[in-house]
Design a protein around this motif. Structure first.
Motif, PDB file in Angstrom:
ATOM      1  N   TYR A 101      51.296  39.441  51.272  1.00  0.00           N
ATOM      2  CA  TYR A 101      50.188  40.384  51.437  1.00  0.00           C
ATOM      3  C   TYR A 101      50.646  41.733  52.006  1.00  0.00           C
ATOM      4  CZ  TYR A 101      46.882  36.556  50.545  1.00  0.00           C
ATOM      5  OH  TYR A 101      46.166  35.532  49.982  1.00  0.00           O
ATOM      6  N   TYR A 102      51.505  41.699  53.024  1.00  0.00           N
ATOM      7  CA  TYR A 102      51.857  42.937  53.733  1.00  0.00           C
ATOM      8  C   TYR A 102      53.063  43.656  53.131  1.00  0.00           C
ATOM      9  CZ  TYR A 102      48.504  41.784  57.369  1.00  0.00           C
ATOM     10  OH  TYR A 102      47.343  41.514  58.036  1.00  0.00           O
ATOM     11  N   GLU A 103      54.019  42.926  52.619  1.00  0.00           N
ATOM     12  CA  GLU A 103      55.235  43.573  52.126  1.00  0.00           C
ATOM     13  C   GLU A 103      55.244  43.762  50.606  1.00  0.00           C
ATOM     14  OE1 GLU A 103      56.332  44.391  54.770  1.00  0.00           O
ATOM     15  OE2 GLU A 103      55.957  42.768  56.164  1.00  0.00           O
ATOM     16  N   PHE A 104      54.476  42.944  49.899  1.00  0.00           N
ATOM     17  CA  PHE A 104      54.456  43.035  48.436  1.00  0.00           C
ATOM     18  C   PHE A 104      53.159  43.677  47.931  1.00  0.00           C
ATOM     19  CE2 PHE A 104      53.769  40.672  44.279  1.00  0.00           C
ATOM     20  CZ  PHE A 104      54.611  41.491  43.557  1.00  0.00           C
ATOM     21  N   PHE A 105      52.018  43.078  48.275  1.00  0.00           N
ATOM     22  CA  PHE A 105      50.741  43.599  47.784  1.00  0.00           C
ATOM     23  C   PHE A 105      50.469  45.022  48.257  1.00  0.00           C
ATOM     24  CE2 PHE A 105      47.985  39.738  46.481  1.00  0.00           C
ATOM     25  CZ  PHE A 105      49.053  39.198  45.790  1.00  0.00           C
ATOM     26  N   SER A 106      50.933  45.354  49.462  1.00  0.00           N
ATOM     27  CA  SER A 106      50.639  46.680  50.023  1.00  0.00           C
ATOM     28  C   SER A 106      51.276  47.807  49.220  1.00  0.00           C
ATOM     29  CB  SER A 106      51.117  46.753  51.476  1.00  0.00           C
ATOM     30  OG  SER A 106      52.527  46.573  51.548  1.00  0.00           O
ATOM     31  N   LYS A 107      52.228  47.494  48.366  1.00  0.00           N
ATOM     32  CA  LYS A 107      52.916  48.532  47.583  1.00  0.00           C
ATOM     33  C   LYS A 107      52.108  48.991  46.370  1.00  0.00           C
ATOM     34  CE  LYS A 107      56.501  48.104  50.252  1.00  0.00           C
ATOM     35  NZ  LYS A 107      55.832  47.233  51.203  1.00  0.00           N
ATOM     36  N   PHE A 108      51.246  48.117  45.855  1.00  0.00           N
ATOM     37  CA  PHE A 108      50.588  48.457  44.589  1.00  0.00           C
ATOM     38  C   PHE A 108      49.162  47.937  44.454  1.00  0.00           C
ATOM     39  CE2 PHE A 108      52.146  44.219  44.036  1.00  0.00           C
ATOM     40  CZ  PHE A 108      51.258  43.601  43.164  1.00  0.00           C
ATOM     41  N   PHE A 109      48.800  46.898  45.204  1.00  0.00           N
ATOM     42  CA  PHE A 109      47.551  46.184  44.940  1.00  0.00           C
ATOM     43  C   PHE A 109      46.377  46.910  45.600  1.00  0.00           C
ATOM     44  CE2 PHE A 109      44.481  42.769  45.019  1.00  0.00           C
ATOM     45  CZ  PHE A 109      44.773  42.012  43.901  1.00  0.00           C
ATOM     46  N   THR A 110      45.438  47.382  44.781  1.00  0.00           N
ATOM     47  CA  THR A 110      44.257  48.071  45.319  1.00  0.00           C
ATOM     48  C   THR A 110      43.067  47.128  45.441  1.00  0.00           C
ATOM     49  OG1 THR A 110      43.737  48.810  43.069  1.00  0.00           O
ATOM     50  CG2 THR A 110      44.924  50.351  44.480  1.00  0.00           C
ATOM     51  N   GLY A 111      42.928  46.202  44.492  1.00  0.00           N
ATOM     52  CA  GLY A 111      41.825  45.243  44.538  1.00  0.00           C
ATOM     53  C   GLY A 111      40.482  45.913  44.312  1.00  0.00           C
ATOM     54  N   GLY A 112      39.423  45.204  44.716  1.00  0.00           N
ATOM     55  CA  GLY A 112      38.076  45.752  44.571  1.00  0.00           C
ATOM     56  C   GLY A 112      37.426  45.424  43.245  1.00  0.00           C
ATOM     57  N   GLY A 113      38.055  44.535  42.446  1.00  0.00           N
ATOM     58  CA  GLY A 113      37.460  44.159  41.168  1.00  0.00           C
ATOM     59  C   GLY A 113      36.423  43.062  41.350  1.00  0.00           C
ATOM     60  N   SER A 114      35.802  42.674  40.257  1.00  0.00           N
ATOM     61  CA  SER A 114      34.820  41.582  40.272  1.00  0.00           C
ATOM     62  C   SER A 114      35.197  40.583  39.190  1.00  0.00           C
ATOM     63  CB  SER A 114      33.403  42.114  40.024  1.00  0.00           C
ATOM     64  OG  SER A 114      33.333  42.779  38.772  1.00  0.00           O
ATOM     65  N   LEU A 115      34.991  39.294  39.473  1.00  0.00           N
ATOM     66  CA  LEU A 115      35.371  38.248  38.522  1.00  0.00           C
ATOM     67  C   LEU A 115      34.397  38.185  37.351  1.00  0.00           C
ATOM     68  CD1 LEU A 115      36.464  35.289  40.820  1.00  0.00           C
ATOM     69  CD2 LEU A 115      37.932  36.671  39.340  1.00  0.00           C
ATOM     70  N   TYR A 116      34.928  37.894  36.187  1.00  0.00           N
ATOM     71  CA  TYR A 116      34.132  37.686  34.981  1.00  0.00           C
ATOM     72  C   TYR A 116      33.370  36.375  35.132  1.00  0.00           C
ATOM     73  CZ  TYR A 116      33.533  36.115  30.088  1.00  0.00           C
ATOM     74  OH  TYR A 116      33.048  35.620  28.908  1.00  0.00           O
ATOM     75  N   ARG A 117      32.040  36.449  35.144  1.00  0.00           N
ATOM     76  CA  ARG A 117      31.206  35.261  35.320  1.00  0.00           C
ATOM     77  C   ARG A 117      30.154  35.210  34.211  1.00  0.00           C
ATOM     78  NH1 ARG A 117      32.213  32.648  39.942  1.00  0.00           N
ATOM     79  NH2 ARG A 117      33.140  33.752  41.701  1.00  0.00           N
ATOM     80  N   PRO A 118      30.501  34.637  33.071  1.00  0.00           N
ATOM     81  CA  PRO A 118      29.504  34.531  31.997  1.00  0.00           C
ATOM     82  C   PRO A 118      28.455  33.495  32.357  1.00  0.00           C
ATOM     83  CG  PRO A 118      31.475  33.319  31.407  1.00  0.00           C
ATOM     84  CD  PRO A 118      31.762  33.976  32.719  1.00  0.00           C
ATOM     85  N   LEU A 119      27.227  33.744  31.960  1.00  0.00           N
ATOM     86  CA  LEU A 119      26.165  32.800  32.261  1.00  0.00           C
ATOM     87  C   LEU A 119      26.119  31.704  31.207  1.00  0.00           C
ATOM     88  CD1 LEU A 119      23.207  34.978  33.562  1.00  0.00           C
ATOM     89  CD2 LEU A 119      24.597  33.365  34.824  1.00  0.00           C
ATOM     90  N   SER A 120      25.950  30.466  31.679  1.00  0.00           N
ATOM     91  CA  SER A 120      25.770  29.310  30.813  1.00  0.00           C
ATOM     92  C   SER A 120      24.878  28.338  31.563  1.00  0.00           C
ATOM     93  CB  SER A 120      27.114  28.653  30.492  1.00  0.00           C
ATOM     94  OG  SER A 120      27.683  28.104  31.670  1.00  0.00           O
ATOM     95  N   GLU A 121      24.417  27.294  30.882  1.00  0.00           N
ATOM     96  CA  GLU A 121      23.549  26.326  31.564  1.00  0.00           C
ATOM     97  C   GLU A 121      24.275  25.680  32.739  1.00  0.00           C
ATOM     98  OE1 GLU A 121      21.653  23.553  28.900  1.00  0.00           O
ATOM     99  OE2 GLU A 121      19.978  24.942  28.735  1.00  0.00           O
ATOM    100  N   ASN A 122      25.551  25.372  32.587  1.00  0.00           N
ATOM    101  CA  ASN A 122      26.315  24.766  33.685  1.00  0.00           C
ATOM    102  C   ASN A 122      26.378  25.695  34.889  1.00  0.00           C
ATOM    103  OD1 ASN A 122      26.990  22.221  32.640  1.00  0.00           O
ATOM    104  ND2 ASN A 122      28.590  23.111  31.370  1.00  0.00           N
ATOM    105  N   HIS A 123      26.587  27.012  34.650  1.00  0.00           N
ATOM    106  CA  HIS A 123      26.644  27.967  35.752  1.00  0.00           C
ATOM    107  C   HIS A 123      25.303  28.076  36.466  1.00  0.00           C
ATOM    108  CE1 HIS A 123      30.282  30.031  33.708  1.00  0.00           C
ATOM    109  NE2 HIS A 123      30.681  29.236  34.679  1.00  0.00           N
ATOM    110  N   LEU A 124      24.208  27.980  35.720  1.00  0.00           N
ATOM    111  CA  LEU A 124      22.884  28.082  36.329  1.00  0.00           C
ATOM    112  C   LEU A 124      22.624  26.942  37.317  1.00  0.00           C
ATOM    113  CD1 LEU A 124      20.687  29.080  33.230  1.00  0.00           C
ATOM    114  CD2 LEU A 124      21.536  30.574  35.032  1.00  0.00           C
ATOM    115  N   TYR A 125      23.270  25.799  37.088  1.00  0.00           N
ATOM    116  CA  TYR A 125      23.034  24.619  37.934  1.00  0.00           C
ATOM    117  C   TYR A 125      24.119  24.420  38.992  1.00  0.00           C
ATOM    118  CZ  TYR A 125      19.299  23.059  34.784  1.00  0.00           C
ATOM    119  OH  TYR A 125      18.138  22.956  34.076  1.00  0.00           O
TER     120      TYR A 125
END
Length: 642
Positions: free
Chosen positions: A614-638
């Motif tokens: 996290y501190y020595e590798f990600f700090s060089k390039f990783f900005t983050g702040g994205g959101s996961l792809y969550r398609p809706l389906s009947e299984n997701h609704l439950y």
């Protein structure tokens, strides 16, 4: 791998009369991620953002119904199947009717549960009585001699003496005998009919399942619970049916909130996988007559102008991580830090390689790794919610086993290593750790440069934090150190060359504010100005200091590897001390020592691996702040009620 799965932005026109069909079709594709999108202008007039608002009464009413029904379902301990009951969007009056039905069920929920408990108790008593009749029918002879008998089922770990000593507690003359009724442990209690009241009072205090001679025939003959059971099942079915209706209404509301009203219909927006656009298009066109679908490729850069014909720029696409099955569990490490953005690099594959290599170096032991892998297998098989953690433990355990073979260690017992013994090669291990750290840092810088190039951020590419200039300086410093080490007589000229190179490379960073202002005056692409010249010099000083701090930080890889070997050595030293002083341990001290190492050091090493990532590798390039792809389906609704 290294980049999220390609998505496309979908714009769907839905005729006014086809809303229900469109909602069903989109849900059934199981591939559409809803996108918030507003501000559409047609003929210079802004269109209505959605059919209903988030603050409307219908939204609040359906959400309250959902929460109330979910609470009742949990009380009844029933699991709904993902099968929505699809109807048009309810009116406010329909939600009130559903609420009244729920209120009536909620008032009598305790009564239904009591009935279910009685049914369960009656069934258990009936089964117990039938076993007695099959095996102990001769007990009925006592009735003709003015005796009564009781058979009490004794649960596992129950205090049997409290039953056997019943005569002392009740003051009655009692004969007690332990017996088996089928496979169930029980106690036979016989007493005179005059003592019946005292004995029954004493047995009632125990609260155990008891069959008496007076109620024996009744227990067998009067087992009529079908009606009550059927009534309870009917209530459960009705509640589940209503819940399936509410789930659909909840989805319909979310669907309506994402619609934009235009003349003669509505517009819907979302994101779908690029590889599935043809199947999705065919499904929607078949089920929604008069619909029009448009798929758009997301722009290469965040600030690209993608709005046209009155449409605002495209929203930020979600992220669907695209890693092989073996690497997928390591997405947990990446997403725990933050979600990568759609246009950024997904570092999960590198995370898997770096994490396992560091873990093995710090926790190299065949025995300890095997135990870790076995625990991981148990977790992945028994605890579905923690399956990925189990897979991480299996992978880490395998890495430990491999390095245990290289280091020649199994539960602290040493044998001839395939590579080296850590405590005998301290300098080499430290050197390897630093070289590994330099490799990881350069990898982070490379990812940063690559991302800036993809975004066409030329300022960031050349003179931004961990861009081409600062990365080159880091490389020059390392090259200078290596050159001086092997050619100490030429150190003065090498130092002079290093200083000149650093001045040339860092000058643009020091005067980046002036450079950006100049480019803006030339009416090139407008660039944002951050800070001033003084803060630019401070940035340079911080970057150079971080070179040394980040590089030295990787010494902890060798330090914990040595610590692991030293702890194993200490366990055997303590065991030898006990033996020399005549204290017999039978190897228990070695077992306890190894368990302590696995638990404590395993946790500490895991934390250190994450810290370095996290501190020595990600700090060089990783900005983050994205959101996961969550398609809706009947299984997701439950998902919330499973």
């Amino acid at each position: 791998m290294f980049k999220p799965q390609a998505l496309q932005f979908i714009r769907l026109f839905i005729p006014q009369k086809e809303l229900f069909n469109a909602a069903s079709a989109i849900l059934d594709t199981e591939k559409v991620h809803f996108a918030e999108y507003s501000g559409i202008k047609l003929f210079n007039k802004e269109q209505k953002s959605s059919i209903i608002s988030k603050d409307s009464e219908i939204v609040s009413a359906v959400n309250n119904l959902y929460l109330k029904t979910k609470k009742i379902i949990k009380k009844l301990e029933i699991i709904p199947e993902p099968k929505t009951i699809r109807k048009d969007l309810w009116t406010l009056e329909q939600t009130k009717q559903a609420n009244r039905r729920l209120d009536s069920w909620e008032k009598s929920i305790d009564e239904f549960r009591d009935k279910q408990n009685k049914i369960k108790d009656s069934r258990s008593r009936n089964e117990f009585a039938k076993l007695i009749k099959a095996n102990w029918d001769w007990l009925t002879e006592y009735e003709a001699q003015n005796f009564v008998w009781y058979i009490v089922e004794i649960p596992t770990n129950y205090d049997i003496d409290s039953i056997l000593n019943l005569s002392d507690k009740s003051g009655s003359q009692v004969i007690t005998h332990l017996m088996l009724v089928g496979t169930r442990k029980a106690a036979l209690i016989v007493t005179h009919i005059k003592e019946k009241e005292q004995i029954e009072k004493a047995l009632k205090n125990h609260g155990l399942l008891t069959i008496s001679s007076t109620g024996f025939r009744k227990e067998i003959a009067d087992f009529k619970i079908e009606g009550e059971h059927a009534n309870s099942e009917k209530i459960n079915t009705e509640i589940l049916y209503l819940f399936n209706e509410i789930i659909w209404q909840k989805y319909l509301i979310e669907f309506h909130l994402n619609l934009q009203q235009i003349p003669r219909g509505y517009l819907f927006f979302g994101f779908v996988p690029k590889k599935d656009i043809h199947s999705i298009s065919n499904e929607i066109e078949k089920r929604v007559p008069g619909s029009l679908i448009d798929f758009i490729e997301p722009p290469l850069t965040e600030d690209s102008e993608t709005g046209e014909m009155g449409f605002p720029p495209m929203p930020e696409p979600p992220v669907k991580l695209n890693n092989p099955k073996l690497i997928k569990p390591f997405e947990l490490i990446t997403t725990s830090y933050s979600i990568p953005r759609y246009r950024d690099i997904d570092p999960t594959a590198i995370v898997a390689f770096v994490f396992l290599l560091m873990f093995g170096l710090m926790f190299g032991d065949i025995g300890h790794g095997s135990v870790l892998a076995i625990i991981g297998i148990i977790i992945s098989l028994k605890l579905r919610d923690y399956r990925n953690i189990g897979y991480l433990m299996i992978s880490s355990g395998i890495s430990s086993v491999i390095f245990g073979i290289l280091f020649g260690s199994c539960f602290g017992f040493e044998f001839k290593p395939l590579w080296l013994k850590p405590l005998e090669n301290i300098e080499l291990l430290v050197f390897i750790s630093i070289c590994f750290g330099i490799f990881v840092m350069f990898l982070g810088m490379f990812f940063q440069i690559l991302q800036k190039l993809k975004r066409r951020d030329w300022i960031g590419f050349f003179i931004g934090p961990w861009g081409l200039a600062t990365s080159s300086v880091y490389g020059l410093i390392l090259g200078f150190s290596a050159y001086v080490y092997f050619n100490p007589e030429s150190s003065k000229w090498a130092l002079f060359a290093l200083v000149i190179s650093m001045v040339l490379l860092l000058s643009p960073i020091a005067f980046q504010v002036q450079i950006i202002k100049y480019l803006n005056r030339r009416k090139l692409r407008p660039l944002k100005v951050h800070g001033d010249t003084l803060s630019s010099f401070a940035e340079i000083a911080e970057t150079i200091l971080s070179y040394f701090a980040n590089t030295v930080s990787f010494i902890r890889v060798s330090a914990f590897g040595l610590n692991h070997a030293a702890l194993s050595l200490a366990v055997f030293a303590i065991s030898d001390a006990f033996s020399k002083n005549g204290v017999p341990t039978g190897g228990v001290d070695i077992i306890i020592g190894n368990i302590s190492i696995i638990l404590l050091e395993g946790l500490i090493v895991s934390i250190q691996c994450l810290r370095l990532l996290y501190y020595e590798f990600f700090s060089k390039f990783f900005t983050g702040g994205g959101s996961l792809y969550r398609p809706l389906s009947e299984n997701h609704l439950y998902e919330e009620v499973k």
